[in-house]
Design a protein around this motif. Structure first.
Motif, PDB file in Angstrom:
ATOM      1  N   ASP A 314      13.122   3.560  56.470  1.00 55.19           N
ATOM      2  CA  ASP A 314      12.064   2.472  56.470  1.00 55.19           C
ATOM      3  C   ASP A 314      10.256   2.744  57.431  1.00 55.19           C
ATOM      4  O   ASP A 314       9.513   2.406  56.770  1.00 55.19           O
ATOM      5  CB  ASP A 314      12.261   2.088  58.262  1.00 55.19           C
ATOM      6  CG  ASP A 314      13.722   0.847  57.433  1.00 55.19           C
ATOM      7  OD1 ASP A 314      13.750   0.951  56.318  1.00 55.19           O
ATOM      8  OD2 ASP A 314      13.983   0.394  57.894  1.00 55.19           O
ATOM      9  N   GLN A 315      10.344   4.116  57.574  1.00 48.38           N
ATOM     10  CA  GLN A 315       9.475   4.992  57.733  1.00 48.38           C
ATOM     11  C   GLN A 315       8.610   5.436  56.774  1.00 48.38           C
ATOM     12  O   GLN A 315       7.299   7.060  56.949  1.00 48.38           O
ATOM     13  CB  GLN A 315       9.147   5.864  59.068  1.00 48.38           C
ATOM     14  CG  GLN A 315       9.025   5.143  60.306  1.00 48.38           C
ATOM     15  CD  GLN A 315       9.946   6.192  62.214  1.00 48.38           C
ATOM     16  OE1 GLN A 315      10.021   7.160  61.582  1.00 48.38           O
ATOM     17  NE2 GLN A 315      10.083   5.456  62.360  1.00 48.38           N
ATOM     18  N   GLY A 316       9.326   5.496  55.356  1.00 49.56           N
ATOM     19  CA  GLY A 316       8.933   6.056  54.549  1.00 49.56           C
ATOM     20  C   GLY A 316       9.344   7.735  54.255  1.00 49.56           C
ATOM     21  O   GLY A 316       8.616   8.523  53.155  1.00 49.56           O
ATOM     22  N   PHE A 317      10.633   7.940  54.921  1.00 45.19           N
ATOM     23  CA  PHE A 317      11.525   9.179  54.757  1.00 45.19           C
ATOM     24  C   PHE A 317      12.595   9.166  54.492  1.00 45.19           C
ATOM     25  O   PHE A 317      13.201   9.129  55.481  1.00 45.19           O
ATOM     26  CB  PHE A 317      10.802   9.692  55.672  1.00 45.19           C
ATOM     27  CG  PHE A 317      11.183  11.761  55.754  1.00 45.19           C
ATOM     28  CD1 PHE A 317      11.530  12.000  54.632  1.00 45.19           C
ATOM     29  CD2 PHE A 317      11.598  12.175  57.239  1.00 45.19           C
ATOM     30  CE1 PHE A 317      12.142  13.538  54.886  1.00 45.19           C
ATOM     31  CE2 PHE A 317      12.406  13.522  56.931  1.00 45.19           C
ATOM     32  CZ  PHE A 317      12.445  14.168  56.026  1.00 45.19           C
ATOM     33  N   PRO A 318      12.458   9.515  53.010  1.00 45.59           N
ATOM     34  CA  PRO A 318      13.819   9.366  52.825  1.00 45.59           C
ATOM     35  C   PRO A 318      15.091  10.679  52.622  1.00 45.59           C
ATOM     36  O   PRO A 318      14.077  11.538  51.351  1.00 45.59           O
ATOM     37  CB  PRO A 318      13.580   9.232  50.955  1.00 45.59           C
ATOM     38  CG  PRO A 318      12.499   9.600  50.256  1.00 45.59           C
ATOM     39  CD  PRO A 318      11.885   9.349  51.488  1.00 45.59           C
ATOM     40  N   VAL A 319      15.201  10.729  53.189  1.00 41.61           N
ATOM     41  CA  VAL A 319      16.158  12.467  53.931  1.00 41.61           C
ATOM     42  C   VAL A 319      16.975  12.615  53.106  1.00 41.61           C
ATOM     43  O   VAL A 319      16.804  14.043  53.061  1.00 41.61           O
ATOM     44  CB  VAL A 319      16.608  12.099  55.473  1.00 41.61           C
ATOM     45  CG1 VAL A 319      17.541  12.985  56.304  1.00 41.61           C
ATOM     46  CG2 VAL A 319      15.776  11.204  56.489  1.00 41.61           C
ATOM     47  N   LEU A 320      17.759  11.905  53.011  1.00 39.86           N
ATOM     48  CA  LEU A 320      18.890  12.507  51.284  1.00 39.86           C
ATOM     49  C   LEU A 320      18.015  12.966  50.852  1.00 39.86           C
ATOM     50  O   LEU A 320      18.831  13.734  49.344  1.00 39.86           O
ATOM     51  CB  LEU A 320      19.866  10.821  51.236  1.00 39.86           C
ATOM     52  CG  LEU A 320      20.287  10.755  52.575  1.00 39.86           C
ATOM     53  CD1 LEU A 320      21.207   8.953  51.838  1.00 39.86           C
ATOM     54  CD2 LEU A 320      21.811  11.586  52.977  1.00 39.86           C
ATOM     55  N   ASN A 321      17.079  13.019  49.589  1.00 37.43           N
ATOM     56  CA  ASN A 321      16.359  13.169  48.994  1.00 37.43           C
ATOM     57  C   ASN A 321      15.840  14.664  49.354  1.00 37.43           C
ATOM     58  O   ASN A 321      15.801  15.385  48.287  1.00 37.43           O
ATOM     59  CB  ASN A 321      15.034  12.888  48.627  1.00 37.43           C
ATOM     60  CG  ASN A 321      15.581  11.443  47.953  1.00 37.43           C
ATOM     61  OD1 ASN A 321      16.062  10.962  47.811  1.00 37.43           O
ATOM     62  ND2 ASN A 321      14.690  10.608  47.374  1.00 37.43           N
ATOM     63  N   TYR A 322      15.957  15.059  50.184  1.00 36.16           N
ATOM     64  CA  TYR A 322      15.607  16.184  50.869  1.00 36.16           C
ATOM     65  C   TYR A 322      16.477  17.826  51.424  1.00 36.16           C
ATOM     66  O   TYR A 322      17.388  18.647  51.512  1.00 36.16           O
ATOM     67  CB  TYR A 322      14.332  16.708  51.549  1.00 36.16           C
ATOM     68  CG  TYR A 322      13.107  15.868  50.885  1.00 36.16           C
ATOM     69  CD1 TYR A 322      12.186  16.291  50.184  1.00 36.16           C
ATOM     70  CD2 TYR A 322      13.053  14.456  50.836  1.00 36.16           C
ATOM     71  CE1 TYR A 322      11.314  16.057  49.598  1.00 36.16           C
ATOM     72  CE2 TYR A 322      11.693  13.993  50.918  1.00 36.16           C
ATOM     73  CZ  TYR A 322      11.015  15.031  50.002  1.00 36.16           C
ATOM     74  OH  TYR A 322      10.701  14.272  49.079  1.00 36.16           O
ATOM     75  N   VAL A 323      17.942  16.356  52.409  1.00 40.99           N
ATOM     76  CA  VAL A 323      18.306  17.088  53.250  1.00 40.99           C
ATOM     77  C   VAL A 323      19.819  17.098  53.139  1.00 40.99           C
ATOM     78  O   VAL A 323      20.211  15.940  53.010  1.00 40.99           O
ATOM     79  CB  VAL A 323      18.190  16.844  54.670  1.00 40.99           C
ATOM     80  CG1 VAL A 323      18.648  17.559  55.671  1.00 40.99           C
ATOM     81  CG2 VAL A 323      16.872  17.100  55.023  1.00 40.99           C
ATOM     82  N   ASP A 324      20.383  17.902  53.132  1.00 44.23           N
ATOM     83  CA  ASP A 324      21.867  17.694  53.321  1.00 44.23           C
ATOM     84  C   ASP A 324      22.248  17.176  55.063  1.00 44.23           C
ATOM     85  O   ASP A 324      22.320  18.413  55.853  1.00 44.23           O
ATOM     86  CB  ASP A 324      23.082  18.972  52.896  1.00 44.23           C
ATOM     87  CG  ASP A 324      24.747  18.579  52.842  1.00 44.23           C
ATOM     88  OD1 ASP A 324      24.470  17.947  53.631  1.00 44.23           O
ATOM     89  OD2 ASP A 324      25.434  19.757  51.689  1.00 44.23           O
ATOM     90  N   VAL A 325      22.940  15.958  54.754  1.00 43.82           N
ATOM     91  CA  VAL A 325      23.044  15.624  55.890  1.00 43.82           C
ATOM     92  C   VAL A 325      24.023  16.407  57.035  1.00 43.82           C
ATOM     93  O   VAL A 325      23.909  16.879  58.434  1.00 43.82           O
ATOM     94  CB  VAL A 325      22.851  14.200  56.717  1.00 43.82           C
ATOM     95  CG1 VAL A 325      22.571  13.792  57.690  1.00 43.82           C
ATOM     96  CG2 VAL A 325      21.565  13.931  55.777  1.00 43.82           C
ATOM     97  N   ARG A 326      24.858  16.887  56.626  1.00 44.65           N
ATOM     98  CA  ARG A 326      26.491  16.939  57.292  1.00 44.65           C
ATOM     99  C   ARG A 326      25.810  18.812  57.233  1.00 44.65           C
ATOM    100  O   ARG A 326      26.455  18.964  58.583  1.00 44.65           O
ATOM    101  CB  ARG A 326      27.404  16.619  56.474  1.00 44.65           C
ATOM    102  CG  ARG A 326      29.105  17.643  56.742  1.00 44.65           C
ATOM    103  CD  ARG A 326      30.311  17.766  55.671  1.00 44.65           C
ATOM    104  NE  ARG A 326      29.696  18.940  54.644  1.00 44.65           N
ATOM    105  CZ  ARG A 326      29.655  20.508  55.164  1.00 44.65           C
ATOM    106  NH1 ARG A 326      29.963  20.430  55.994  1.00 44.65           N
ATOM    107  NH2 ARG A 326      29.776  20.490  53.952  1.00 44.65           N
ATOM    108  N   ARG A 327      25.198  18.496  56.220  1.00 39.81           N
ATOM    109  CA  ARG A 327      24.929  20.702  57.071  1.00 39.81           C
ATOM    110  C   ARG A 327      23.760  20.605  58.182  1.00 39.81           C
ATOM    111  O   ARG A 327      24.035  21.081  58.730  1.00 39.81           O
ATOM    112  CB  ARG A 327      24.184  21.535  55.968  1.00 39.81           C
ATOM    113  CG  ARG A 327      25.626  21.691  54.684  1.00 39.81           C
ATOM    114  CD  ARG A 327      25.181  22.251  53.439  1.00 39.81           C
ATOM    115  NE  ARG A 327      24.521  23.595  53.539  1.00 39.81           N
ATOM    116  CZ  ARG A 327      25.055  24.454  53.605  1.00 39.81           C
ATOM    117  NH1 ARG A 327      26.654  24.620  52.547  1.00 39.81           N
ATOM    118  NH2 ARG A 327      25.303  25.501  53.387  1.00 39.81           N
TER     119      ARG A 327
END
Lengths: 410, 719
Positions: A314-327
């Motif tokens: 929502d704040q304009g930062f698509p985390v999943l596009n850059y970061v492997d969230v599990r890691r």
């Protein structure tokens, strides 16, 4: 590090005496050697060769200045062939007080047992001066070699005579590992493929093959086709040798919150930010490290990973596009920057029944009841009962009376 | 008997014994418990913050346990040699078996030897132990640490002085008399004070100095020591021994030296105990009977028992020696009353211990200092106020009165400074009293409770205590929601605590509730930490400024340089002058020509670069201060990542420029004014909640100011 090593005997006419020592003059004065002694041997003598009641056991003593610790294993051999019908001796190791003494315990015990055996065989110790030196090493030389080899190589293999060899090795003593729970997720700290060989235990190999940082213990056991308790033993072995770590089960419904150690990440202690970037960024453009800081600090006790991702989107930062969230989360948990906030169910009724000691089956309460004392996290229920979060909540809601079960996030 | 022995906790203390050396040689006087268990200290099963104690589904622990013991002795331990002591071994085994069966009674061995139940301790004869546990003078007032596998004996032996006294004689009479006046008042009542700190060495009341010389029989006692027998877990041994030695063993033996010197106490008590033992041996009394008798008659024996019980469960031991006047002594291994960070999954769990970064023992410079209690913290009693007051009254020491006053004044909602100011008392003495209460585990220091703060369920709380705690909670707060539902509400989402109270009138009760919960380690304050966050817009602004200054400078530099280059002669002259020593009239050498050419090229290059830089600079867009730098998406800012100032205490030149640039952004006069004062708190270690107290400002106002900085702070919340 062994500071000194010595062989002491009880001589019927002269009392406790040091027969051999290394380095020379470290325990008692030696002609031609001018060096400070570690301590006053007269003071310590009664603990080197103590009363019979204290012999044949591992005995340690610190010197009055609290600088050195003497590790010994006084031995008393009773036999009519000896003067006074007994022969007493002790092979002692001297180490600094601050040195971890535990690895040396086995060495001292081994020295006592080997020389006891050799004394019984051929009076190796008591007839030291009489026997010819051709077919045996002198004790003085032996203790010198033992000290040097253990200090330099942490092990020694010394043939003493035709029949006896002294083989010793210093083992680090690890702490007992924590118990392995079926809902833990092991992750390897080393490349097992490179060190594993044919001699390894078969079960261990099967278990290791399944360790991927994602599967929980129960699933590893299932997928490896190894009984759960054996799986746990195998994993505990790996834990003992510090070759795996135990994490929690990663799901997007989990909650993680920052711990005070988060400061270490912000100030980039030990180049942690670089390490993190290398670990968590997926292929593609790398974001400035500031974003990693923001991702960590925006975790909080009431936000699931899903909600946290949505907030950033929502704040304009698509985390999943850059970061492997599990890691990313695993990195934080391993480094202690963040901690998992677990979910616990508490039934007031069940608590009350625990107080009175009457473990009455609560009507309508089912298999889950024993989990509702606030000490069993949802991960455990999931692993042991094989049901997911939503279903657990469903079943708990059915507990009568309505609203009896509360969820505590901790 | 076994049931009276407290469960062995991690302390690993198995027994305490008194051994002396008298005219008759070493004597084993007394030990407690009468028949100590030899079990190794219990293993705590929990790690990290886990609570599940079950070993469901086939625990691997036992197997792994035996497995580990293999590793520990490296696989080779001394094989049992049958011929080592042909006769002794079986006999001893018999002993043990028989002792276990009826260790209370005397019996005769087939050879007619009278076996006395108290003459064996563990697997040793007390006659052996007494000889090895009376260390020579070399160990006088030093640590004596000996292990007889698996037991560890630690003590602090006290020998008589060479002049036959137990303490140094006071140097001069004249000095003495002058001192008496001063110390009289203190001595009369102050004798029973906590000798804890005063016990530095022997500080004796001069009045009692002669007590030992009034014809008392010393029995030729030349040394005594209280020996502590431990069996800690191997990986904790060193630490445990150090703690118990420093805080208990040393102090206990020193206190006895004091009592011996002043009243011949140790010998009198020992003589009595030895006589009772002798008599009981003749009468063949059972051990339990004798031990009861001794414990009733001897205050020293009772003290040994009390110390054993308290220390083995990590409690405070309070003992009194019946000297005249009586000597009170409190001993404990201090425990930390909070954790900064959670134990990791491989560390032993410490469930129920409060977890917070609010360390009250931090001095003004931010360093930990155990003697410095932060005046901005508040006192939270660990038990019912009336109960603690009653206990302190019962102690009846010099300190009782002021301590009770301190308890009366302090509130968990007020900082020490606030308490001192409102009641017009001296803050430093208040802090000393509070610290005393904290050291003796009657209170802890916390950031003052406030309805606007946030509190969360502690990740380290001990839910195993939930059933009992729920009952206690109901009793304390009958009208409040049940403990589980209150905790559930607190843990669901952190929000200011006042929102939980149904009305403003409920707030005091709700603050009591939160105090109760913090005391029990159930909740902890969620505190706010921040770092200064510099957005690209600010960075650009500073960079632009720096560049323009650099260009200004280089322009000036160029000018001055070109000015000087106009007067090339002078430089030539100067260089020529250098050469003049060799040959003033000589024409320029080829080297000199080359050098001049080089200098020229350099100057050209510099001028060119400066021109380029100036051109580049001219192309740069002028910085624009937008309302919200965080969302300024201007193209020229794209390549600049936001920057975090790690520690405003040590800033680089650029960072200080950022801070200065930020100061210009705040419009509110108060915000402007406080910025430089507040920046030092934005280091990620100081909780913003404490700023109001530290800066002595109103809480609400402070938060208003902080909110105006919000855009330029990276904020993180944790305990």
């Amino acid at each position: 590090m062994i500071q000194g090593i010595f062989f002491a005997r009880f001589l019927p006419q002269r009392g406790t005496k040091v027969v051999h020592q290394s380095p020379p003059g470290c325990i008692v004065a030696e002609p031609g050697v001018d060096r400070p002694r570690f301590f006053d041997f007269e003071t310590m003598g009664e603990y080197i060769i103590p009363r019979q009641g204290f012999c044949n056991r591992y005995v340690t003593i610190c010197d009055p200045e609290d600088k050195y610790r003497i590790l010994g294993h006084p031995v008393c051999i009773k036999d009519e062939k000896y003067v006074r019908n007994e022969f007493m001796f002790n092979f002692c190791i001297v180490i600094g007080v601050e040195v971890d003494m535990h690895p040396y315990e086995a060495v001292v015990r081994r020295l006592a047992s080997t020389f006891t055996e050799m004394e019984i065989q051929n009076r190796f110790l008591s007839q030291e001066d009489l026997s010819t030196s051709a077919d045996r090493r002198s004790i003085a030389a032996l203790i010198e070699i033992i000290k040097e080899d253990l200090n330099n190589y942490n092990e020694c293999m010394i043939p003493v005579d035709d029949a006896n060899t002294i083989n010793m090795k210093l083992f680090p003593i690890h702490r007992h590992p924590p118990p392995v729970k079926s809902w833990h997720v092991p992750i390897s700290k080393m490349k097992f493929a490179e060190i594993i060989d044919d001699t390894w235990d078969l079960t261990m190999k099967k278990v290791i093959a399944q360790i991927d940082g994602i599967k929980d213990v129960r699933r590893i056991s299932h997928d490896a086709d190894v009984a759960l308790d054996l799986t746990k033993i195998a994993l505990q072995h790996l834990l003992y040798y510090d070759s795996i770590l135990m994490l929690d089960l990663f799901l997007f419904g989990n909650i993680y919150a920052p711990a005070p150690e988060i400061n270490d990440f912000i100030i980039d202690k030990d180049g942690m930010q670089d390490e993190c970037s290398n670990y968590v960024y997926i292929n593609g453009p790398r974001l400035p490290k500031f974003y990693l800081c923001r991702l960590f600090t925006s975790l909080c006790t009431s936000r699931t990973i899903k909600e946290w991702l949505k907030m950033h989107l929502d704040q304009g930062f698509p985390v999943l596009n850059y970061v492997d969230v599990r890691r990313f989360i695993q990195f934080g948990v391993i480094k202690g920057l963040i901690y998992r906030v677990h979910k616990y169910a508490v039934s007031s009724q069940y608590l009350a029944s625990l107080v009175t000691g009457q473990s009455v089956k609560i009507e309508g309460g089912d298999l889950l009841q024993s989990y509702t004392d606030g000490c069993h996290c949802f991960d455990q229920i999931t692993a042991e009962r094989n049901i997911g979060d939503a279903k657990i909540m469903d079943q708990l809601r059915k507990f009568p009376p309505k609203g009896d079960v509360e969820i505590i996030y901790r | 008997m076994a049931s009276t022995i407290p469960p062995i906790r991690c302390s690993g203390l198995l027994a305490v014994a008194l051994i002396i050396r008298s005219r008759d040689g070493p004597r084993f006087v007394f030990h407690y418990p009468p028949r100590p268990s030899t079990e190794a200290s219990q293993e705590e099963r929990l790690y990290g913050t886990e609570l599940d104690e079950s070993e469901s589904e086939g625990s691997p622990l036992d197997e792994a346990g035996s497995d580990e013991s293999d590793l520990e002795d490296g696989g080779y331990s001394l094989p049992c040699h049958k011929h080592l002591d042909k006769e002794d071994k079986p006999k001893q085994k018999n002993h043990v078996a028989e002792l276990n069966l009826e260790g209370d009674d005397h019996y005769d061995k087939p050879n007619g030897e009278h076996v006395v139940p108290w003459e064996h301790l563990f697997e040793f004869d007390t006659t052996d132990l007494e000889s090895i546990l009376t260390p020579s003078r070399a160990y006088h007032k030093k640590k004596f640490e000996m292990s007889l596998d698996p037991l560890i004996f630690v003590t602090y032996p006290i020998h008589i002085r060479e002049d036959g006294l137990w303490k140094k004689k006071k140097p001069k009479k004249a000095k003495k008399s002058s001192k008496i006046e001063g110390s009289e008042a203190g001595a009369g009542s102050g004798e029973t004070k906590f000798i804890e700190e005063e016990m530095k060495d022997v500080i004796l009341d001069p009045k009692r100095g002669d007590a030992s010389e009034d014809g008392d029989d010393h029995g030729g006692m030349t040394m005594f020591n209280i020996v502590f027998i431990l069996n800690p877990r191997k990986d904790q041994a060193r630490e445990k021994i150090k703690d118990i030695y420093e805080h208990v063993i040393k102090k206990f033996n020193k206190a006895l030296k004091h009592a011996q010197a002043s009243a011949n106490y140790v010998w009198k008590e020992s003589e009595m105990m030895l006589l009772m033992k002798e008599k009981a041996k003749e009468e063949r009394r059972p051990m339990s009977w004798l031990w009861n008798k001794i414990l009733i008659k001897s205050t020293l024996a009772a003290a040994i028992r009390d110390v054993y019980y308290a220390i083995s469960v990590d409690k405070i031991a309070t003992v009194r020696f019946a000297t005249k006047p009586p000597l009170d002594l409190s001993l404990q291994v201090p425990i930390s009353n909070f954790l900064m960070s959670l134990p990791t999954s491989t560390e032993k769990a410490m469930p129920g211990l409060l977890v917070t970064t609010a360390n009250p023992l931090i001095n003004e410079e931010g360093n930990e200092d155990p003697t410095h209690l932060n005046k901005h913290f508040a006192l939270l009693l660990l038990d019912n106020e009336s109960k603690i007051v009653a206990e302190i009254q019962a102690d009846d020491t010099d300190l009782s009165e002021p301590l009770i006053e301190c308890i009366r004044l302090c509130k968990p909602t007020l900082s020490f400074l606030q308490v001192a100011q409102t009641n017009a008392v001296d803050v430093s003495s208040l802090l000393i009293l509070a610290q005393h209460l904290i050291y003796w585990r009657r209170a802890i220091a916390i950031p003052p409770l406030h309805a606007r703060e946030m509190y969360i369920v502690s990740p380290n709380c001990d839910s195993r205590k939930l059933p009992a705690a729920s009952v206690a909670w109901k009793k304390a707060f009958p009208l409040a929601p049940s403990l589980p539902s209150f905790l559930a509400a607190l843990s669901a989402a952190p929000r200011p605590f006042k929102t939980f109270a149904p009305s403003k009138d409920h707030r005091p009760t709700y603050l009591d509730m939160i105090a109760w919960l913090i005391r029990g380690g159930w909740v902890t304050q969620l505190r706010t930490f921040a770092w200064i966050l510099v957005w690209p817009e600010i960075i650009y602004e500073v960079q632009y400024q720096l560049k323009s200054e650099a260009i200004e400078k280089s322009k000036k530099g160029n000018k001055s340089r070109s000015g000087s280059s106009e007067s090339t002669e002078s430089t030539d002259e100067s260089s020529a002058e250098k050469h003049s020593h060799t040959d003033p009239s000589a024409p320029l050498t080829t080297e000199q020509v080359a050098e001049n050419a080089r200098l020229e090229r350099l100057a050209d290059k510099l001028a060119k670069e400066a021109a380029e830089a100036a051109a580049d600079f001219a192309k740069m867009p002028r910085p624009v201060a937008t309302e919200h730098p965080s969302i300024n998406n201007s193209e020229h800012l794209n390549d600049i990542p936001p920057y975090i100032i790690k520690d405003p205490h040590k800033v680089s030149h650029e960072e200080s420029l950022y801070i200065a640039a930020l100061a210009k952004r705040f419009t509110e006069p108060k915000s402007k004014e406080c910025w430089t004062k507040f920046t030092k708190y934005f280091n990620g270690c100081e909780a913003l909640e404490m700023i109001a107290l530290q800066e002595n400002r109103k809480r609400k106002e402070t938060w208003g100011i902080l909110m105006s900085y919000h855009e330029h702070l990276l904020v993180c919340k944790h305990w």
